[in-house]
Enzyme design. Structure first.
Site, PDB file in Angstrom:
ATOM      1  CB  SER A   1       2.894   2.173   6.129  1.00 44.66           C
ATOM      2  OG  SER A   1       2.275   1.902   7.073  1.00 44.66           O
TER       3      SER A   1
ATOM      4  CG  HIS B   1      -0.455   0.329   2.736  1.00 45.82           C
ATOM      5  ND1 HIS B   1       0.010  -0.782   3.137  1.00 45.82           N
ATOM      6  CD2 HIS B   1      -0.202   1.255   3.277  1.00 45.82           C
ATOM      7  CE1 HIS B   1       0.520   0.106   4.447  1.00 45.82           C
ATOM      8  NE2 HIS B   1       0.242   0.886   4.217  1.00 45.82           N
TER       9      HIS B   1
ATOM     10  CG  ASP C   1      -0.602  -4.116   2.458  1.00 42.87           C
ATOM     11  OD1 ASP C   1      -0.339  -3.688   1.894  1.00 42.87           O
ATOM     12  OD2 ASP C   1      -0.362  -3.630   3.292  1.00 42.87           O
TER      13      ASP C   1
END
Length: 485
Positions: free
Chosen positions: A235, A131, A161
């Protein structure tokens, strides 16, 4: 005069009393302060212990920080102009120019995003979240020494992911890999990343839980939960143990405000490494396949099976010709261990299977009729489920599988309907929102689709546009997919 003298004498007495009280209070306060400093001094041993802990943490962080990178992405977004209220040349001629071409003209703007990543190979391979780089037209990577490189996407896996990018550089500081299976609840972990663009921020916490699934972040979930502060921009950054080893990839937070609330999630390093190695070697993820449908064990089933703990996965269905059928698995069997690892629940078993290389022979311990048995199975490849890998294809991001008799029966699909059934669609796929899970694709650009092989073969020829005939809710329909629609 006498009255004045009385007032003067009274004032002097009050002043003397006030000074005396002040001196007493001052003396008492000074005594208490001295007593506090003497009685509550920090011992030399405590100071040395805290100093050692602080120095140890600093050493770990200094060893890891050169492996952490900033990732900046940009992508161009096109937005349709506002339609004219009247389709009249007069209005177009006199009013469109007045509003700077606002009407009916597509608008284009650049969207930027930031995240983190970790160097996993000295030759320039970097691990991050999918992402973070999703849909990016340009990827920039900033190293610890402030050098900036162009990043190239090697591959991604939306189901976990995970994404791998590469920069043209050698001799980079690669992080050491840790064994996430050995993590224990309560163990100290450190999260490093770039929250809110703040370069190389370090936070410390503990492992709050392991094996978190059904969180709703990815299809395959086996998250490490931690209270180490993870915020937007973290992230893709590393979660490391006290040895400075990579044990997780920081992925998401649980928050009602958008900020840190003490619950963060990281992808275990063991899962990330399997996906990464497959993406680098095969440009796609090759997953193991057992061919069973399972669900969690409940307390009643555990009691009747003689199990003291509610751990395991109950087999509810077996696919024809699958490795499970060949191994002799049966419905109602309870799988309690797989390849030497204790099975926690259905999601855990699913993750264990897909992480096993196809062709590998594994032992499974099962409970059948209250007795324990060991069954041996050779894991197959999850080849029934395919996705178009060409990112420029309008069919990119569509996962399909063959339409079996069992699926027909479960979804009430008539025998006259032939094709492949959609099992999932990536959020950034051109088909997202137009096609859906459970649709049966029958035809693409006038070519019949009878199997997954047909779908893959035809989709490789499709680029910017596809006319798709499909079956949904008892009727056949068609749509036209276009890139950028």
């Amino acid at each position: 005069m006498k009255k004045n003298r009385k007032f003067i004498i009274s004032g002097i007495l009050l002043l003397l009393i006030g000074v005396t009280i002040g001196l007493v209070i001052s003396s008492k306060f000074d005594f208490q302060t001295k007593g506090f400093s003497e009685d509550y001094q920090i011992s030399k041993e405590s100071q040395e212990l805290l100093s050692k802990i602080g120095n140890a943490m600093a050493e770990v962080i200094q060893a890891v920080r050169p492996s952490v990178v900033n990732i900046y992405t940009t992508k161009k977004i096109k937005r349709q102009g506002i339609p004219f209220p009247f389709n009249d040349p007069f209005f177009r001629r006199f009013f469109d120019d007045e509003f700077g071409g606002l009407f009916n003209r597509p608008k284009e703007f650049t969207q930027t995003a930031l995240g983190s990543g970790v160097i996993v190979d000295p030759s320039g391979y970097i691990l991050t979240n999918y992402h973070v780089i999703k849909g990016a037209d340009e990827i920039k990577v900033k190293l610890y020494d402030k050098k900036v490189f162009d990043g190239t996407l090697v591959g991604y896996d939306a189901k976990t992911d995970i994404a791998v990018i590469k920069i043209k550089s050698n001799g980079l500081r690669a992080i050491k890999w840790g064994d996430s299976d050995k993590l224990k609840v309560g163990e100290t972990v450190i999260a490093i990343g770039n929250p809110y663009g703040l370069n190389l921020t370090v936070t410390r916490g503990i492992v709050s839980a392991t094996g978190r699934a059904n969180v709703g972040i990815a299809d395959y979930e086996d998250f490490i939960q931690t209270d180490a502060a993870i915020n937007p921009g973290n992230s893709g950054g590393p979660l490391v143990n006290v040895s400075g080893e990579l044990v997780g990839i920081n992925t998401a937070i649980f928050s009602t405000t958008g900020g840190y609330q003490g619950i963060g999630f990281a992808i275990p390093s063991n899962m990330a490494k399997v996906v990464m190695d497959s993406l680098i070697k095969n440009k796609k993820v090759i997953r193991g396949w057992l061919g069973v449908t399972v669900q969690d064990l409940d307390i009643e089933m555990a009691k009747t099976s003689g199990l003291k703990e509610i751990k395991g996965a109950v087999v509810t269905d077996i696919q024809d010709g699958s490795p499970a059928e060949k191994a002799g698995l049966m419905r109602k069997d309870i799988i309690i261990s797989f390849n030497g690892k204790e099975v926690e629940d259905a999601a855990h078993l699913r993750n264990l299977v897909v992480s096993t290389p196809p062709g590998k022979t594994v032992n499974m311990e099962i409970i059948r009729g209250g007795k324990r048995y060991t069954i041996t199975a050779t894991i197959g490849e999850l080849g029934a489920e395919q996705m178009v890998s060409e990112s420029e294809s309008v069919l990119a991001g569509i996962y399909v599988e063959d339409l079996t008799s069992k699926i027909r029966s479960q979804l009430h699909i008539p025998k006259k309907i032939n094709g492949v059934i959609i099992s999932s669609i990536d959020p950034d796929s051109p088909a997202d929102g137009l096609l859906m899970r459970g649709d049966v694709i029958m035809e693409i650009n006038n070519e019949k689709i009878n199997s997954v092989k047909d779908f893959v073969r035809v989709s490789k020829k499709v680029k910017n546009e596809a006319i798709i005939w499909f079956f949904r809710d008892g009727r056949v329909s068609y749509i036209t997919l276009k890139v950028g629609q």
